[in-house]
Motif scaffolding. Structure first.
Motif, PDB file in Angstrom:
ATOM      1  N   UNK A 162       0.854  -1.201   0.000  1.00 41.78           N
ATOM      2  CA  UNK A 162       0.000   0.000   0.000  1.00 41.78           C
ATOM      3  C   UNK A 162       0.882   1.240   0.000  1.00 41.78           C
ATOM      4  N   UNK A 163       0.403   2.285  -0.653  1.00 41.35           N
ATOM      5  CA  UNK A 163       1.181   3.530  -0.688  1.00 41.35           C
ATOM      6  C   UNK A 163       0.976   4.279   0.630  1.00 41.35           C
ATOM      7  N   UNK A 164       2.104   4.559   1.254  1.00 39.50           N
ATOM      8  CA  UNK A 164       2.053   5.283   2.523  1.00 39.50           C
ATOM      9  C   UNK A 164       1.858   6.775   2.255  1.00 39.50           C
ATOM     10  N   UNK A 165       0.893   7.324   2.957  1.00 40.14           N
ATOM     11  CA  UNK A 165       0.525   8.719   2.708  1.00 40.14           C
ATOM     12  C   UNK A 165       1.664   9.695   2.988  1.00 40.14           C
ATOM     13  N   UNK A 166       2.416   9.405   4.058  1.00 42.32           N
ATOM     14  CA  UNK A 166       3.400  10.413   4.449  1.00 42.32           C
ATOM     15  C   UNK A 166       4.668  10.388   3.599  1.00 42.32           C
ATOM     16  N   UNK A 167       5.183   9.183   3.238  1.00 48.62           N
ATOM     17  CA  UNK A 167       6.408   9.210   2.433  1.00 48.62           C
ATOM     18  C   UNK A 167       6.161   8.908   0.954  1.00 48.62           C
ATOM     19  N   UNK A 168       4.926   8.529   0.605  1.00 46.28           N
ATOM     20  CA  UNK A 168       4.602   8.276  -0.794  1.00 46.28           C
ATOM     21  C   UNK A 168       5.214   6.999  -1.357  1.00 46.28           C
ATOM     22  N   UNK A 169       5.746   6.152  -0.490  1.00 43.04           N
ATOM     23  CA  UNK A 169       6.367   4.900  -0.953  1.00 43.04           C
ATOM     24  C   UNK A 169       5.393   3.739  -0.797  1.00 43.04           C
ATOM     25  N   UNK A 170       5.684   2.687  -1.546  1.00 39.80           N
ATOM     26  CA  UNK A 170       4.884   1.461  -1.408  1.00 39.80           C
ATOM     27  C   UNK A 170       5.443   0.651  -0.242  1.00 39.80           C
ATOM     28  N   UNK A 171       4.613   0.403   0.757  1.00 42.65           N
ATOM     29  CA  UNK A 171       5.039  -0.388   1.917  1.00 42.65           C
ATOM     30  C   UNK A 171       4.361  -1.752   1.835  1.00 42.65           C
ATOM     31  N   UNK A 172       5.101  -2.805   2.168  1.00 48.03           N
ATOM     32  CA  UNK A 172       4.492  -4.137   2.209  1.00 48.03           C
ATOM     33  C   UNK A 172       3.580  -4.187   3.420  1.00 48.03           C
ATOM     34  N   UNK A 173       2.308  -4.382   3.185  1.00 45.12           N
ATOM     35  CA  UNK A 173       1.342  -4.282   4.275  1.00 45.12           C
ATOM     36  C   UNK A 173       0.961  -5.676   4.790  1.00 45.12           C
ATOM     37  N   UNK A 174       0.814  -6.626   3.871  1.00 48.41           N
ATOM     38  CA  UNK A 174       0.473  -7.996   4.283  1.00 48.41           C
ATOM     39  C   UNK A 174       1.066  -8.961   3.260  1.00 48.41           C
ATOM     40  N   UNK A 175       1.525 -10.118   3.755  1.00 45.35           N
ATOM     41  CA  UNK A 175       2.112 -11.073   2.798  1.00 45.35           C
ATOM     42  C   UNK A 175       1.991 -12.493   3.327  1.00 45.35           C
ATOM     43  N   UNK A 176       2.166 -13.415   2.449  1.00 42.27           N
ATOM     44  CA  UNK A 176       2.169 -14.818   2.830  1.00 42.27           C
ATOM     45  C   UNK A 176       3.105 -15.540   1.869  1.00 42.27           C
ATOM     46  N   UNK A 177       3.949 -16.382   2.415  1.00 43.33           N
ATOM     47  CA  UNK A 177       4.887 -17.117   1.575  1.00 43.33           C
ATOM     48  C   UNK A 177       6.175 -16.367   1.312  1.00 43.33           C
ATOM     49  N   UNK A 178       6.346 -15.186   1.922  1.00 42.12           N
ATOM     50  CA  UNK A 178       7.597 -14.434   1.769  1.00 42.12           C
ATOM     51  C   UNK A 178       8.354 -14.457   3.087  1.00 42.12           C
ATOM     52  N   UNK A 179       9.688 -14.337   3.005  1.00 39.98           N
ATOM     53  CA  UNK A 179      10.458 -14.291   4.256  1.00 39.98           C
ATOM     54  C   UNK A 179      10.063 -13.056   5.093  1.00 39.98           C
ATOM     55  N   UNK A 180      10.363 -13.131   6.410  1.00 42.49           N
ATOM     56  CA  UNK A 180       9.964 -12.036   7.312  1.00 42.49           C
ATOM     57  C   UNK A 180      10.595 -10.703   6.952  1.00 42.49           C
ATOM     58  N   UNK A 181      11.846 -10.791   6.427  1.00 41.08           N
ATOM     59  CA  UNK A 181      12.562  -9.558   6.097  1.00 41.08           C
ATOM     60  C   UNK A 181      11.837  -8.725   5.034  1.00 41.08           C
ATOM     61  N   UNK A 182      10.969  -9.376   4.280  1.00 41.80           N
ATOM     62  CA  UNK A 182      10.274  -8.685   3.196  1.00 41.80           C
ATOM     63  C   UNK A 182       9.488  -7.479   3.707  1.00 41.80           C
ATOM     64  N   UNK A 183       9.083  -7.532   4.973  1.00 39.70           N
ATOM     65  CA  UNK A 183       8.300  -6.427   5.550  1.00 39.70           C
ATOM     66  C   UNK A 183       9.024  -5.090   5.513  1.00 39.70           C
ATOM     67  N   UNK A 184      10.353  -5.195   5.412  1.00 36.82           N
ATOM     68  CA  UNK A 184      11.123  -3.949   5.455  1.00 36.82           C
ATOM     69  C   UNK A 184      11.110  -3.209   4.129  1.00 36.82           C
ATOM     70  N   UNK A 185      10.575  -3.854   3.113  1.00 33.68           N
ATOM     71  CA  UNK A 185      10.687  -3.284   1.771  1.00 33.68           C
ATOM     72  C   UNK A 185       9.774  -2.072   1.576  1.00 33.68           C
ATOM     73  N   UNK A 186      10.395  -0.982   1.129  1.00 36.99           N
ATOM     74  CA  UNK A 186       9.642   0.194   0.711  1.00 36.99           C
ATOM     75  C   UNK A 186      10.045   0.502  -0.717  1.00 36.99           C
ATOM     76  N   UNK A 187       9.078   0.538  -1.585  1.00 35.38           N
ATOM     77  CA  UNK A 187       9.392   0.759  -3.001  1.00 35.38           C
ATOM     78  C   UNK A 187       8.936   2.128  -3.438  1.00 35.38           C
ATOM     79  N   UNK A 188       9.742   2.721  -4.298  1.00 35.64           N
ATOM     80  CA  UNK A 188       9.260   3.970  -4.882  1.00 35.64           C
ATOM     81  C   UNK A 188       8.300   3.637  -6.013  1.00 35.64           C
ATOM     82  N   UNK A 189       7.373   4.556  -6.258  1.00 33.38           N
ATOM     83  CA  UNK A 189       6.445   4.348  -7.378  1.00 33.38           C
ATOM     84  C   UNK A 189       7.284   4.335  -8.657  1.00 33.38           C
ATOM     85  N   UNK A 190       7.089   3.313  -9.461  1.00 32.04           N
ATOM     86  CA  UNK A 190       7.871   3.210 -10.700  1.00 32.04           C
ATOM     87  C   UNK A 190       9.063   2.279 -10.563  1.00 32.04           C
TER      88      UNK A 190
END
Lengths: 121, 635
Positions: free
Chosen positions: B48-76
């Motif tokens: 989901x896109x975080x309102x304050x930093x405008x980045x894509x934050x991993x909000x919920x997942x299944x089948x991915x390693x725990x570290x994946x939660x740290x991922x913030x992606x820029x749009x594009x």
């Protein structure tokens, strides 16, 4: 002989003024209250009036207003035991203001001045 | 089961989950579970896109390693970012071969061959992205893409609900806090305490949540923005301690915020002293605080070093790169600025934070304005009281003087007789003694009468000196307009008149000549007269004040001030004594005070007259002469 009317509620002061002024050669009549003075003025007009301010009944300033209204230009010397009334503008209609003193020098001088002015004028 | 019936099944389940009362995180987890199981994929993730930093934050997942939660992606960025940016779905059978692919070790993406990525659309930009990953290489079919897109549509609904709910919650919280604060603020008229409540609220986790708040007020005279209060921890350690304490202080904000005992703590804080030492000139294009005042709008500065209106000195003093400023406005006038920052937790200041802060500043403005008005009221009261006291004091002195004058007058007349006759006696004795030179008795008698006469002289001089008292109230006069003094005096009674329902009517003549007056003393007289009227009009009524020019005995020009009330008049026995200082002072100085008024007016060459109509009211006339007396009256 110039005539003077002395108006004062103190009997001894009337007596003192009468004696002193008669010694100086004036014809002196006296009145103990404002009302009495106004009555006398109906009969005879003096050349000068010495008027005490603080008197029971009509005070000197009120008497003066009545005299000025009726008889116009009789010179009036206001006399008071102290100078408080000097500040009252209503008193300024008089021809002179003398603070009472056992030493009558100032009063006598003022009388002379007024008569001299009259003669000159 | 056919493909389409699987799709239908998934959709049914997702719809059921989406419409349940679970909170957003749980809902998303459940949806992912359904997707993963029913679509037979190995991993599923919702960004989901975080309102304050405008980045894509991993909000919920299944089948991915725990570290994946740290991922913030820029749009594009990467496939996910591309989908978010384009708003279109993308199915890749060999994801890692795609040029858009960016490798993230946290996701261990090398495990997966194929992926399907669909945007969660609402408006542009989209709210987020749903990804599914498959280890086995497969080509996602169009139907599968459609199913996932429909699920994304459901997620949009969930998100909207959640956002709505969050906003409602925030508004509720905000309302509660604002209510608490307004109660706390209303309960105090002390400026410092009120501001302290506001800044406390701004810096509390519950309300504003800012680490530090600084308040500057605008000094009209110097045109400087002066720091007057700073609230916040002095250091990182201090911050941790305070926040730990804050957590324990559960319960109503109001309950602890209004405790004055904590005030000393902030007063002595380094930060408060630091803020109180700051001062900036109000110049356009000079500093950010000035700009906030001049433009009357808030600033949210996130990169202070690059901002043209923030100089290095200011940043160094603050020790932060991000801060926000909000103007304090009351009655369209800017009173000052509040500056906030998050020095210790470095949290980004969001627009929502700023909006909330702006609401608080309304209260701060009220506090400042209220206390300004209140202190003005206090000043007026103090002025009235001191006038009244001066009057009482003067009245007592005057009473004393009056007594002396009375006594002196009574003594003077007999003294004139005694002295006058003693002089006559002396003269007569001297005359006799001259003729009878051998008569020693006559000589002695002449001598005795001289002694009497001299002693009377001495007494007369003594009395004269005593009576000089009456000139003691020397006037400090200057030319002034009597109407101005009247208006100033009335102003002091405005509240009193209003409170007692007194109808004030003024007819002040225009173009009155100036008078030579001791303004302070004349004002005392006017205040005293107004005070008397106010007392007599305790049940309301009319107070009429007039000024006009007239002539006394067709000769003396004067200005008259007429003060008329409908207060029922004064009882006859009281009226007979209104100018008697002893009478008035019997009432411990709260009497009519007219004796001193008379004294003051007489010292101005005027006089005072009182008309009393029992059952109706009192009219007081002050006559002030426009011309001074003849020369022979000046002493």
């Amino acid at each position: 002989m110039e005539s003077i009317l002395v108006v004062d509620d103190e009997q001894n002061i009337r007596f003192l003024y009468k004696e002193e002024l008669e010694d100086d050669g004036y014809k002196v009549s006296v009145a103990a209250t404002g009302e009495e003075a106004l009555q006398q003025l109906e009969k005879s007009i003096p050349d000068l009036i010495i008027l005490d301010i603080k008197m029971p009944g009509m005070d000197g300033i009120e008497v003066m207003r009545k005299i000025k209204d009726k008889k116009g230009d009789i010179p009036i010397i206001l006399c008071s035991a102290y100078g408080r009334y000097k500040q009252d503008f209503r008193a300024w209609a008089s021809d002179a203001y003398v603070v009472k003193s056992a030493d009558l020098k100032e009063l006598k001088l003022t009388i002379k001045e007024i008569f001299n002015r009259r003669k000159a004028g | 089961m056919t493909e389409s019936s699987i799709g239908l099944e998934i959709l049914q389940e997702v719809t059921r989950i989406a419409n349940s009362t679970l909170d957003l995180d749980e809902t998303l987890e459940k949806i992912i579970q359904v997707i993963k199981n029913k679509m037979h994929v190995d991993a599923c993730a919702i960004y989901l896109i975080n309102e304050s930093d405008g980045l894509l934050h991993l909000k919920a997942s299944m089948g991915l390693p725990e570290d994946a939660e740290r991922i913030n992606l820029e749009i594009g960025q990467g496939v996910t970012g591309w989908v978010a940016k384009q708003g279109t779905s993308l199915a890749l059978s060999e994801a890692m071969q795609d040029p858009r692919f960016v490798y993230f070790p946290e996701i261990e993406e090398e495990k997966f061959n194929s992926m399907l990525s669909v945007p969660i659309l609402a408006d542009c930009p989209p709210l987020g992205v749903i990804n599914v990953h498959s280890i086995e290489k497969r080509m996602f079919r169009l139907e599968e893409t459609k199913v996932l897109e429909t699920i994304a549509g459901q997620v949009t609904g969930c998100l909207r609900n959640a956002i709505q709910f969050h906003q409602n919650q925030m508004m509720l919280k905000e309302t509660q806090i604002l209510y608490d604060i307004s109660l706390a603020v209303q309960s105090t008229l002390k400026l410092e305490h009120g501001l302290w409540v506001i800044l406390s609220a701004i810096t509390m986790g519950e309300a504003g949540g800012f680490n530090r708040a600084m308040l500057f007020t605008l000094n009209d005279k110097t045109q400087q923005l002066q720091g007057i209060m700073g609230m916040g921890p002095d250091s990182q350690e201090d911050a941790v301690r305070i926040w730990a304490e804050l957590d324990k202080k559960k319960g109503s904000l109001l309950q602890w915020v209004i405790k004055e005992t904590q005030r000393d703590l902030y007063r002595d804080s380094k930060f408060n002293n630091f803020v109180c030492g700051l001062s900036y000139p109000l110049n356009p294009d000079d500093n950010i605080l000035s700009e906030t005042v001049l433009q009357k709008k808030p600033f949210n500065i996130s990169r202070a070093k690059e901002h043209p209106l923030v100089n290095k000195e200011f940043i160094d003093a603050l020790g932060v790169d991000s801060f926000a400023t909000v103007p304090l406005i009351a009655h369209e006038e800017v009173l000052g600025v509040i500056l906030v920052d998050n020095r210790y937790d470095n949290k980004t200041i969001t627009e929502e934070n700023l909006r909330f802060l702006a609401r608080f500043t309304v209260y701060a403005s009220w506090v400042i304005e209220n206390s300004r008005l209140f202190s003005k009221l206090l000043d007026t009261n103090r002025e009235l009281l001191s006038m009244k006291e001066q009057l009482v004091q003067a009245e007592r002195l005057s009473a004393l003087g009056e007594m002396a004058a009375e006594v002196a007058h009574e003594i003077k007349n007999p003294l004139v007789s005694i002295g006058g006759f003693a002089r006559r006696l002396k003269d007569k004795m001297s005359h006799l003694a001259k003729n009878q030179e051998d008569n020693d008795d006559l000589k002695s008698a002449a001598n005795y009468s001289e002694i009497i006469s001299n002693e009377v002289d001495r007494l007369e001089r003594l009395l004269k000196n005593t009576l000089i008292y009456s000139k003691s109230g020397a006037l400090e006069t200057e030319e002034c307009q009597i109407n101005k003094l009247i208006e100033e005096s009335i102003y002091l009674f405005k509240a009193g008149f209003y409170e007692k329902n007194i109808n004030l009517v003024t007819h002040l003549a225009e173009n009155l000549p100036l008078l030579e007056l001791d303004q302070q003393k004349i004002k005392q007289v006017l205040i005293n007269l107004l005070y008397n009227s106010l007392e007599s009009l305790s049940l309301g009524g009319m107070l009429k004040i007039q000024t006009y020019q007239e002539e006394y005995a067709q000769k003396q020009k004067m200005i008259t001030v007429q003060v008329e009330d409908t207060g029922g008049g004064i009882a006859q026995e009281v009226f007979e004594n209104i100018f008697n200082p002893f009478f008035t002072t019997k009432h411990s100085g709260t009497g009519l005070g007219l004796s001193i008024c008379r004294k003051i007016i007489e010292n101005h060459g005027g006089n005072i007259r009182v008309e009393n109509q029992i059952g109706k009211g009192v009219t007081v006339y002050l006559h002030l002469p426009l011309q001074m007396g003849p020369d022979y009256y000046k002493n």
